[in-house]
Design an enzyme around this catalytic site. Sequence first.
Site, short mmCIF file in Angstrom:
data_model
loop_
_atom_site.label_atom_id
_atom_site.label_comp_id
_atom_site.label_asym_id
_atom_site.label_seq_id
_atom_site.Cartn_x
_atom_site.Cartn_y
_atom_site.Cartn_z
N HIS B 127 0.87 -1.17 0.00
CA HIS B 127 0.00 0.00 0.00
C HIS B 127 0.92 1.23 0.00
O HIS B 127 2.03 1.18 0.55
CB HIS B 127 -0.83 -0.05 1.29
N ASP B 206 3.15 -4.22 7.95
CA ASP B 206 1.93 -3.43 7.82
C ASP B 206 0.76 -4.41 7.99
O ASP B 206 0.43 -5.16 7.08
CB ASP B 206 1.88 -2.74 6.45
N GLN B 209 -4.46 -4.91 7.12
CA GLN B 209 -5.45 -5.90 6.70
C GLN B 209 -5.39 -7.14 7.58
O GLN B 209 -6.40 -7.65 8.04
CB GLN B 209 -5.22 -6.29 5.23
N LYS B 232 -10.34 -0.22 10.35
CA LYS B 232 -10.57 -1.46 9.58
C LYS B 232 -10.94 -2.61 10.50
O LYS B 232 -11.39 -3.65 10.05
CB LYS B 232 -9.32 -1.81 8.77
N CYS B 370 -4.75 2.44 -3.68
CA CYS B 370 -3.51 2.92 -3.04
C CYS B 370 -2.36 1.95 -3.25
O CYS B 370 -1.51 1.80 -2.38
CB CYS B 370 -3.71 3.19 -1.55
#
Lengths: 148, 413
Positions: B127, B206, B209, B232, B370
């Site tokens: 991302h 990261d 998600q 999220k 993104c």
Amino acid sequence: MCGALLDLYQQVILDHGKAPRNFRRLEAPTARARGDNPMCGDRVELFLELDGERIGDASFMGRGCAVSIASASMLTEAVRGLDRMQAAEMASRVREMARSGDVPDAAGLEGLAALSGVHEFPSRVGCATLPWATLEAALAGGKEASSE
Amino acid sequence: MDMHHSFDVAAIRADFPILSTLVRGKPLTFLDSGASAQKPRQVIEAMTRCMETTYANVHRGAYQLSELATEAHEAAREKVRAFLNAADASEIVFTGSSTNAINLVAHSYGRGLLKRGQRVLVSEMEHHANLVPWQMLRDAGLGIGLGFIRITDGGELDLDSLRAELAKGDVGLVAVTHMSNVLGTVTPAAAIARMAHEAGARVLFDGSQAAVHRRVDMQAIDADFYVFTGHKLYGPTGIGVLYAKRALLDAMPPFLGGGDMIETVTLEHSTWAAAPGRFEAGTPPIVEAVGLGAAIDYVEAVGMDAIEAHERTLVDHAMAVLPGVQGLTLLGAAQDRGGVFSFTLDAAHPHDLSTFLDRRGICVRAGRHCAEPLHMRLGLEGGSARASFGLYTTHAEIDVLAEGLNAARRFFA
């Protein structure tokens, strides 16, 4: 199928989207500009051939959704034969029409009325206006336009 | 909260007020949870209750209300610690978002502790939030480089590429996604961390998600840095989390200066507070921390394992149904994937598709999500459309999507 969707994707839009007119590069354009919609990757490269003040030929290359391709295709047909000032006026009217949905009572816009359907879809207005912003940039001697 | 002893998606959906609303007169089919998830009543009420009964600034007032607010704020930190299985609550830094957390690491660790001549490695499927801060670090004139880990054509992290880059001996930090927001690919975090550590590099994941879809365990992964975001995870916007090992935080200089991050201040000089306060300048997102805590309570009550199992059935169903849509091309074919499916349809541009589906009450994302370099790598300059699932997603919704895609093909073809 809901009405607004059919207003947006009128036959003329689907038709121009699938079989864009003047989808080619001009050999020796007197004016050109590139327009980008950074959000979705739509890109329009517009080529103009000016005989003095008058637009003799117009063409485009690019990639994008049906709305942006159709809008560019219709643009190349609509501006041919106009002088710079008339073309700039047309660009400004189409941009306003795409935002408001009101089709102005002005000569030359009849064939572009289908582009007014986009006003019901705020996130898509930029798709319809990108080619016209690019036209304004080309007429102003600029090189780049953005749908922002 | 109801006790969801077995996974009851209808009961879960009843907790999310927005899921019973209509879009243009049609039931909402929300398939954009990967961009931002909807919020359960438990989160909404916890935030409201905080503002109605225990709100004041934290770490400041010697009065009861401020003490209560501070307690609630720190209780949320402890919930995040337990959620990530971090060793200590002081390893949890509240930030504004995942993006803020990565920028914090890029500034503080990157500028402060990486050395001239060292490189940061990112993958091709990041991302922008885990790419642009490292480009900025590379361009800051500190002699820090940036390298790239390739992905396979199937959309998995190419471990041979990682190995080859690490073998150059100059990698200071590996910064990769734990789950691609485009391809759904889950990366082998523990193996990546082990490889990085053997090469003397630190590793950042990261988890924006991944942390939503399965249990992530800092001890099992041995991550040096791990970031995720509240919105999220069925929590509020405006709050993100940086996990970092205590020894790293202790060595890192501050990122932003201001109140709350200091120990002593004179007109000329200041000394820094200990972590995590050192990295939390200014009034923190207090209500948002409480909301994030409530979101963690919610997913823990459902059970991260149960959520993962439910989403596995969704992935299986999507893999069974979506390839049946004529003209559809799915992006990525990772063995280990979560509930994110990006695709293109031959007859319609992603934007036209998204507008068409919206009129049927179906929310999917269109564009490059993104992740522009990834779309270029895949030869998709025009982007893709993406359906992403949450714990409230049903098999029926995937069927609705497939019907919508078939209808779109008839309409645009």
